[in-house]
Design an enzyme around this catalytic site. Sequence first.
Site, PDB file in Angstrom:
ATOM      1  N   GLY A  17       0.801  -1.232   0.000  1.00 54.50           N
ATOM      2  CA  GLY A  17       0.000   0.000   0.000  1.00 54.50           C
ATOM      3  C   GLY A  17       0.828   1.274   0.000  1.00 54.50           C
ATOM      4  N   ILE A  18       0.380   2.248   0.784  1.00 57.16           N
ATOM      5  CA  ILE A  18       1.008   3.572   0.770  1.00 57.16           C
ATOM      6  C   ILE A  18       2.423   3.486   1.358  1.00 57.16           C
ATOM      7  CG2 ILE A  18       0.750   6.010   1.369  1.00 57.16           C
ATOM      8  CD1 ILE A  18      -2.249   5.480   1.839  1.00 57.16           C
ATOM      9  N   ASP A  37       7.597  -4.079   8.956  1.00 55.24           N
ATOM     10  CA  ASP A  37       6.176  -4.468   8.974  1.00 55.24           C
ATOM     11  C   ASP A  37       6.051  -5.767   9.761  1.00 55.24           C
ATOM     12  OD1 ASP A  37       3.389  -5.182   8.009  1.00 55.24           O
ATOM     13  OD2 ASP A  37       3.773  -3.534   6.629  1.00 55.24           O
ATOM     14  N   VAL A  62       4.967  -2.940  15.811  1.00 56.16           N
ATOM     15  CA  VAL A  62       5.080  -1.618  16.432  1.00 56.16           C
ATOM     16  C   VAL A  62       4.419  -1.539  17.807  1.00 56.16           C
ATOM     17  CG1 VAL A  62       5.312  -0.379  14.223  1.00 56.16           C
ATOM     18  CG2 VAL A  62       3.034  -0.655  15.253  1.00 56.16           C
ATOM     19  N   TYR A  92      -5.714  -0.611   9.315  1.00 58.75           N
ATOM     20  CA  TYR A  92      -6.678  -0.031   8.367  1.00 58.75           C
ATOM     21  C   TYR A  92      -7.160  -1.169   7.466  1.00 58.75           C
ATOM     22  CZ  TYR A  92      -8.715   2.729   4.604  1.00 58.75           C
ATOM     23  OH  TYR A  92      -9.565   3.232   3.648  1.00 58.75           O
ATOM     24  N   SER A 143      -5.432  10.991   9.220  1.00 56.98           N
ATOM     25  CA  SER A 143      -6.389  10.684   8.152  1.00 56.98           C
ATOM     26  C   SER A 143      -7.435  11.790   8.114  1.00 56.98           C
ATOM     27  CB  SER A 143      -7.079   9.345   8.451  1.00 56.98           C
ATOM     28  OG  SER A 143      -8.224   9.201   7.637  1.00 56.98           O
ATOM     29  N   TYR A 156     -11.170   3.679  14.311  1.00 55.82           N
ATOM     30  CA  TYR A 156     -10.133   4.154  13.392  1.00 55.82           C
ATOM     31  C   TYR A 156     -10.072   5.692  13.383  1.00 55.82           C
ATOM     32  CZ  TYR A 156      -7.605   4.948   9.037  1.00 55.82           C
ATOM     33  OH  TYR A 156      -6.695   5.382   8.103  1.00 55.82           O
ATOM     34  N   LYS A 160      -7.049   8.192  14.619  1.00 53.66           N
ATOM     35  CA  LYS A 160      -6.368   9.129  13.720  1.00 53.66           C
ATOM     36  C   LYS A 160      -6.483  10.576  14.228  1.00 53.66           C
ATOM     37  CE  LYS A 160      -4.585   6.197  10.875  1.00 53.66           C
ATOM     38  NZ  LYS A 160      -3.136   6.074  10.712  1.00 53.66           N
TER      39      LYS A 160
END
Length: 256
Positions: A17-18, A37, A62, A92, A143, A156, A160
Amino acid sequence: MGLLDGKIAIITGAARGIGQAYSIRFAKEGAKLVVCDVLDCNETKAKVEAEGAECLALKVDVTDEESTRKMAEETINKYGRIDILLNNAAIYGGLVMKPFENISVEEWDKVMSVNLKGLFLCSKAVTPQMKKQKKGKIINISSTTFHMGVPMLLHYVTSKGGVVGFTRALSNELGEYGINVNAIAPGFTMTDASKGITGGNKELFEQLASMQANMQAIKRREEPEDLTGAAVFLASDDSDFIAGVTLPVSGGAGLV
Ligand SMILES: NC(=O)c1ccc[n+]([C@@H]2O[C@H](COP(=O)([O-])OP(=O)(O)OC[C@H]3O[C@@H](n4cnc5c(N)ncnc54)[C@H](O)[C@@H]3O)[C@@H](O)[C@H]2O)c1
């Protein structure tokens, strides 16, 4: 010459992804990468190396302090310094929009743990080295769902929002050490994670994506690559006098 020539960058949530897009762009800008990751990061590592950049791929959770300490330690062992931490890892992918009464306590806790404790632990792990260097960049990922108050993702969106507060407060603690703490608030971005948010209902996803694009000043869908320029800027010396901000990169949606 790249904007990040010779800089050492840790990127969390870099397997896909990003996070993968940030990693590739940072490599193009001359950075040396540590891609982290809970998932295997070898695909990202290969793409980064294809840009001619050095890359270390690490399995990091993390939410685990020991794991984040090791992440910092292995980065210093390999490269001798840490210039940039991009706190991109989050829960997410796998989330499905639903009324808040249907969110289990377990799911709530998991989202808070990765999306907030993860930032805390990763920042804590790299800060001693950045303080020694009297320079560093910490970039958090918020976000625009927070700024827009998007419904049906309460855990979520709340997490954020927490990222914005975390960024402001930590920025005020670390500014005097030459460490800039800033955040990016992406809009609705076309990753596999976003595509899963409607629980496999493709028609609903298409409706959401089109509705979002229509609400933006820039009326097209957001792609992962749209976010990488802002990340490079906040990681580079060009942003040395910017602290505590959350920059929306959303085609104009979710402005405050
Ligand atoms: N895609 C969007 O529309 C959008 C919008 C706003 C913000 N964001 C944020 O951008 C970031 C990337 O989003 P994405 O769409 O690529 O989502 P994604 O779910 O594909 O990426 C998140 C990554 O974090 C990793 N991760 C999860 N738990 C972890 C842990 N405990 N330790 C280490 N890594 C862990 C995942 O394995 C995954 O690779 C996230 O912070 C997300 O909240 C995304």
